[in-house]
Design a protein around this motif. Structure first.
Motif, PDB file in Angstrom:
ATOM      1  N   SER A   1       4.472   0.477  -8.803  1.00  0.00           N
ATOM      2  CA  SER A   1       3.635  -0.695  -9.061  1.00  0.00           C
ATOM      3  C   SER A   1       4.223  -1.904  -8.343  1.00  0.00           C
TER       4      SER A   1
ATOM      5  N   ALA B   1      -2.368  -4.339  -5.805  1.00  0.00           N
ATOM      6  CA  ALA B   1      -1.134  -5.000  -6.265  1.00  0.00           C
ATOM      7  C   ALA B   1      -1.513  -6.192  -7.140  1.00  0.00           C
TER       8      ALA B   1
ATOM      9  N   HIS C   1       0.829  -1.207   0.000  1.00  0.00           N
ATOM     10  CA  HIS C   1       0.000   0.000   0.000  1.00  0.00           C
ATOM     11  C   HIS C   1       0.867   1.263   0.000  1.00  0.00           C
TER      12      HIS C   1
ATOM     13  N   ILE D   1       2.449   1.732  -3.428  1.00  0.00           N
ATOM     14  CA  ILE D   1       1.456   2.116  -4.435  1.00  0.00           C
ATOM     15  C   ILE D   1       1.048   3.575  -4.238  1.00  0.00           C
TER      16      ILE D   1
ATOM     17  N   LYS E   1       7.045  -3.801 -13.776  1.00  0.00           N
ATOM     18  CA  LYS E   1       6.605  -3.414 -12.427  1.00  0.00           C
ATOM     19  C   LYS E   1       7.811  -2.984 -11.589  1.00  0.00           C
TER      20      LYS E   1
END
Ligand code: GDP
Length: 297
Positions: free
Chosen positions: A126, A152, A118, A121, A179
């Motif tokens: 990513s 995710a 979290h 992000i 990513k």
């Protein structure tokens, strides 16, 4: 503030007890120092860290510069911050950066991975989760819930599958999809040291086939409420796999938060993050100065 509130019990077990043994108006002598030593030991600070703090305190008392609790507090704060000093945070320079997360069951591993994902992000990165704790079906499901919640990607196989294969697929997925970060959850059955060592060793070898310098971080999750047991886990995992950092969870509502001061001294690995609650935002980058201030404020 919030951190201060969460550390209230640890504050009671260290700071308030020390304040209580300092004679008001009287002289701080060897017996006061010994009482402080006992308080530090009994509040999980650990023998090595306590020895260091106490020897400096003793020296300053002999020099005649320690007259009251305020003086003691200044010395303790400085020494505690020194014990926690940590020059670098997470190494996330590579793309993808791979973070291997280890620890025994129940310490808050999955929750910490969710919160950490979290955090990344929110910073615009990513994230891919790898459900490499394939031993417990519930662990895969729980990680999936977190992946959905924070946004995710998740790479999972069936329960019982080879954890190294899951980790490898997650790293390959991150490379293919460009990513930023891969976070690998692992099983933590500590009563089986040999298999655990083999499993973690194999994960390491296999991800290196995809990214030679991975994992970039190997984080051990420790539950503060387990006190000195946490130190034993830390040295065992460090021996098994080699750690780059520690995350101490459940610092809220425990009197054993002092354990955080002994970790670096005992095993030489810095605390990089702390968990102070069950909410998604309750994972903080560890700042020694802020932590000690919150404790002594
Ligand atoms: P795992 O078995 O290591 O994956 O542990 P989980 O992530 O399932 O966490 C076990 C329990 O600890 C859950 O109820 C979590 O909500 C709780 N937990 C995790 N981190 C913290 C924390 O920092 N503070 C508190 N109070 N609870 C936490």
């Amino acid at each position: 503030d919030k951190l201060k509130e969460k550390l209230v019990k640890t504050k009671k077990s260290i700071v308030e007890k020390i304040e209580a043994v300092i004679p008001t108006g009287g002289k701080i002598d060897e017996s006061t120092i010994e009482e402080i030593e006992e308080i530090l030991i009994s509040s999980d600070v650990g023998v090595k860290a306590t020895d260091e703090i106490v020897s400096i305190l003793r020296k300053k008392v002999k020099e005649g510069n320690v007259k009251n609790f305020t003086d003691v507090k200044i010395i303790l704060k400085e020494e505690l911050v020194n014990l926690l000093k940590n020059n670098n945070f997470l190494n996330l320079k590579s793309k993808p950066s791979v973070i291997l997360v280890v620890g025994v069951n129940g310490v808050g591993k999955t929750t910490t991975i969710g919160k950490l994902g979290h955090k990344f992000i929110q910073e615009g990165k990513s994230v891919v989760f790898a459900a490499a704790d394939t031993f417990r079906a519930a662990a895969i499901e729980q990680l999936e819930i977190w992946a959905k919640r924070v946004g995710a990607d998740i790479i999972k196989h069936k329960s019982g599958a080879d954890p190294a294969a899951v980790a490898f697929d997650a790293v390959e997925h991150a490379k293919a999809k460009n990513k930023d970060i891969v976070i690998i959850d692992t099983a933590g059955r500590l009563h089986t040291k040999q298999p655990l060592m083999e499993e973690l060793g194999k994960i390491n070898r296999v991800i290196k086939k995809s990214i030679p310098d991975a994992p970039h971080e190997t984080l051990l999750i420790l539950d503060a409420t387990t006190g000195q047991n946490a130190i034993r886990q830390a040295s065992l995992f460090n021996e098994i796999i080699g750690l780059t950092g520690v995350v101490v969870t459940k610092l809220d509502g425990t009197a054993k938060g002092g354990v955080i001061f002994g970790i670096k001294k005992e095993i030489g690995i810095p605390v990089k993050l702390i968990g102070i609650g069950e909410d998604i935002d309750d994972l903080k980058k560890f700042n020694p100065h802020e932590f000690v201030e919150a404790l002594f404020d």
